[in-house]
Motif scaffolding. Structure first.
Motif, mmCIF file in Angstrom:
data_model
loop_
_atom_site.group_PDB
_atom_site.id
_atom_site.type_symbol
_atom_site.label_atom_id
_atom_site.label_comp_id
_atom_site.label_asym_id
_atom_site.label_seq_id
_atom_site.Cartn_x
_atom_site.Cartn_y
_atom_site.Cartn_z
ATOM 1 N N LYS A 84 0.831 -1.210 0.000
ATOM 2 C CA LYS A 84 0.000 0.000 0.000
ATOM 3 C C LYS A 84 0.866 1.261 0.000
ATOM 4 N N THR A 85 1.972 1.216 0.749
ATOM 5 C CA THR A 85 2.879 2.363 0.798
ATOM 6 C C THR A 85 3.516 2.604 -0.569
ATOM 7 N N VAL A 86 3.903 1.513 -1.213
ATOM 8 C CA VAL A 86 4.506 1.613 -2.548
ATOM 9 C C VAL A 86 3.511 2.223 -3.544
ATOM 10 N N ARG A 87 2.261 1.727 -3.491
ATOM 11 C CA ARG A 87 1.257 2.226 -4.439
ATOM 12 C C ARG A 87 0.903 3.698 -4.189
ATOM 13 N N ASP A 89 3.061 5.959 -3.209
ATOM 14 C CA ASP A 89 4.227 6.801 -3.458
ATOM 15 C C ASP A 89 4.362 7.012 -4.971
ATOM 16 N N PRO A 90 4.252 8.267 -5.451
ATOM 17 C CA PRO A 90 4.260 8.505 -6.910
ATOM 18 C C PRO A 90 5.518 7.945 -7.589
ATOM 19 N N GLU A 91 6.636 7.940 -6.876
ATOM 20 C CA GLU A 91 7.884 7.445 -7.461
ATOM 21 C C GLU A 91 7.874 5.929 -7.634
ATOM 22 N N LEU A 92 7.111 5.244 -6.746
ATOM 23 C CA LEU A 92 7.169 3.779 -6.727
ATOM 24 C C LEU A 92 5.892 3.123 -7.230
ATOM 25 N N ALA A 93 4.867 3.951 -7.462
ATOM 26 C CA ALA A 93 3.516 3.404 -7.662
ATOM 27 C C ALA A 93 3.434 2.326 -8.732
ATOM 28 N N LYS A 94 4.273 2.415 -9.775
ATOM 29 C CA LYS A 94 4.178 1.464 -10.884
ATOM 30 C C LYS A 94 5.067 0.230 -10.711
ATOM 31 N N LEU A 95 5.769 0.170 -9.596
ATOM 32 C CA LEU A 95 6.680 -0.959 -9.375
ATOM 33 C C LEU A 95 5.889 -2.273 -9.325
ATOM 34 N N PRO A 96 6.249 -3.255 -10.171
ATOM 35 C CA PRO A 96 5.543 -4.539 -10.105
ATOM 36 C C PRO A 96 5.822 -5.233 -8.763
ATOM 37 N N VAL A 97 4.762 -5.727 -8.139
ATOM 38 C CA VAL A 97 4.891 -6.376 -6.832
ATOM 39 C C VAL A 97 4.311 -7.786 -6.897
ATOM 40 N N LEU A 98 5.135 -8.744 -6.523
ATOM 41 C CA LEU A 98 4.692 -10.139 -6.450
ATOM 42 C C LEU A 98 4.686 -10.546 -4.983
ATOM 43 N N MET A 99 3.534 -11.019 -4.513
ATOM 44 C CA MET A 99 3.464 -11.442 -3.115
ATOM 45 C C MET A 99 3.678 -12.944 -3.037
ATOM 46 N N VAL A 100 4.593 -13.362 -2.163
ATOM 47 C CA VAL A 100 4.869 -14.784 -1.953
ATOM 48 C C VAL A 100 4.664 -15.047 -0.463
ATOM 49 N N THR A 101 3.579 -15.727 -0.123
ATOM 50 C CA THR A 101 3.167 -15.758 1.284
ATOM 51 C C THR A 101 2.436 -17.045 1.660
ATOM 52 N N ALA A 102 2.425 -17.340 2.952
ATOM 53 C CA ALA A 102 1.633 -18.477 3.449
ATOM 54 C C ALA A 102 0.198 -18.055 3.749
ATOM 55 N N GLU A 103 -0.085 -16.746 3.645
ATOM 56 C CA GLU A 103 -1.454 -16.269 3.906
ATOM 57 C C GLU A 103 -2.340 -16.692 2.736
ATOM 58 N N GLN A 104 -3.384 -17.485 3.019
ATOM 59 C CA GLN A 104 -4.161 -18.001 1.891
ATOM 60 C C GLN A 104 -5.656 -17.921 2.117
ATOM 61 N N LYS A 105 -6.075 -16.920 2.895
ATOM 62 C CA LYS A 105 -7.515 -16.723 3.036
ATOM 63 C C LYS A 105 -8.011 -15.844 1.883
ATOM 64 N N ARG A 106 -9.215 -16.178 1.407
ATOM 65 C CA ARG A 106 -9.753 -15.463 0.250
ATOM 66 C C ARG A 106 -9.762 -13.954 0.465
ATOM 67 N N GLU A 107 -10.195 -13.530 1.684
ATOM 68 C CA GLU A 107 -10.295 -12.092 1.921
ATOM 69 C C GLU A 107 -8.921 -11.419 1.841
ATOM 70 N N GLN A 108 -7.881 -12.186 2.171
ATOM 71 C CA GLN A 108 -6.535 -11.612 2.093
ATOM 72 C C GLN A 108 -6.082 -11.445 0.643
#
Lengths: 145, 241
Positions: A84-87, A89-108
């Motif tokens: 959210k902070t990256v998005r 920030d105008p300088e970083l907003a377009k940075l591609p972000v890949l999340m790799v996580t054990a969090e696997q609830k639909r709402e997440q």
């Protein structure tokens, strides 16, 4: 989810460009090493590491990174906060972000999507999944750009 | 007994009060009233004393529950130390394995390169595209490769053996975690016993949902968890990804 920031000056790079600069953010050093090794095997050698969002953010701001791979659950600043902070920030907003996580609830997953994540991988994952998601992200960015 | 004794004394004092009032003896009436007041107070104090004793006994019973004390003072700190040791051992094993893999990978890549080079030379030789001088060079390279290959393969084998040995953590951490499970079982029994002593029975409770649930445990999955990457991809594509 993409394309909210039209005036981004960073040069567009494709997945074929193996020199792209990648930041891996995970609180477990072993997971960072695993991802780093997988990336090296895919030909990406320009990789740096951070152990949470608070460490990652200054690196992102000064480091001209092309790609961010982040865990979700970390002490300090979590991956979703970092995203959210990256998005925001105008300088970083377009940075591609890949999340790799054990969090696997639909709402997440939905929350991450709404926050503007470019890809979502659940742990445990395979080398093939990582490769596919990275390629897909760059394909979509090229198609959109 | 104390109660009937109290009632008898109270009746005596009441009669004395009535007698004093009938005799219009104000002083005697006052004195009888004061004694009735004192009697009532002493009864309240007795009751309070009884309750205090009961509370004290109940607390002592809880306090003296030896298994509870042992759990709090020995077993739980012990479980914490054991689990921390599990984290250390798994961390150590993972890092050791990663280090060995990172050492093995360049060996594989070096052998790959050397084989490719020799293979290219060999195929030129087979197609008779090679001068005698070049063939001599290739022979030297093959000889060197045989030496180097043997050395590097034995290094690789030793790395693989060390990776094999590093998996021993599974046995040890398994044993440690099994002990912790026993401690958790004992703690559960003690807590259930304590709650029953205080409340008489146990109300069923819903599990509190943790917003960061982390890895799902088989049989204990959150209702809203996806089962794997395929479902993540499905969900994201339904959201327009």
């Amino acid at each position: 989810m993409e394309g909210q920031e039209p005036n981004h000056s960073r040069q567009r790079r494709s997945a074929l460009d193996k020199n792209i600069k990648i930041l891996i953010v995970d609180d477990f050093s072993t997971m960072r090493r695993i991802i780093k090794n997988l990336l090296r095997d895919l030909g990406y050698n320009n990789v740096q590491e951070a152990d949470d969002g608070n460490t990652a953010l200054p690196m992102l701001k000064s480091g001209k990174f092309d790609f961010l791979i982040t865990d979700w659950n970390m002490p300090g600043m979590t991956g979703i906060e970092l995203l959210k902070t990256v998005r925001a920030d105008p300088e970083l907003a377009k940075l591609p972000v890949l999340m790799v996580t054990a969090e696997q609830k639909r709402e997440q997953i939905i929350e991450a999507a709404q926050a503007g994540v470019n890809g979502y991988i659940v742990k445990p994952f395979t080398a093939q999944t990582l490769k596919e998601k990275i390629e897909k992200i760059f394909e979509r960015i090229q198609a959109a750009g | 007994m104390a109660n009937t004794e109290f009632q008898r004394q109270l009746l005596d004092e009441a009669r004395a009060l009535v007698a004093a009032l009938e005799a219009e003896d104000g002083e005697a009436a006052e004195a009888a009233l004061a004694r009735i007041g004192a009697l009532r107070e002493s009864d309240i104090f007795q009751e309070l004393g009884r309750m205090t004793r009961e509370l004290h006994d109940a607390l002592k019973e809880v306090e003296l529950d030896d298994s509870m004390q042992g759990l709090a003072q020995v077993d739980i700190p012990d479980a914490r130390a054991r689990l921390n040791h599990v984290i250390e051992m798994t961390d150590e094993a993972a890092n050791k394995t990663l280090t060995l893999i990172e050492a093995a990978m360049p060996i594989c890549e070096g052998l790959e390169d050397a084989l490719r080079h020799i293979g290219e030379g060999w195929s030129r030789f087979r197609k008779r595209e090679m001068s005698v001088e070049e063939f001599r060079e290739l022979s030297r390279e093959v000889e060197q490769f045989i030496d180097r290959g043997n050395q590097e393969l034995s290094a690789l084998k030793s790395h693989l053996n060390e990776i094999l040995m590093a998996q021993g953590f599974q046995d040890l951490t398994g044993q440690i975690i099994r002990k912790v499970i026993t401690i958790v079982d004992d703690l559960e029994d003690s807590l259930v016993g304590l709650i029953k002593k205080i409340h008489g029975d146990i109300q069923p409770r819903q599990k509190k949902e943790d917003p960061l649930a982390g890895p799902q445990i088989p049989g204990r999955e959150s209702d809203t968890a996806v089962s794997g990457q395929d479902e993540v991809d499905e969900l994201l594509s339904s959201l327009g990804f």
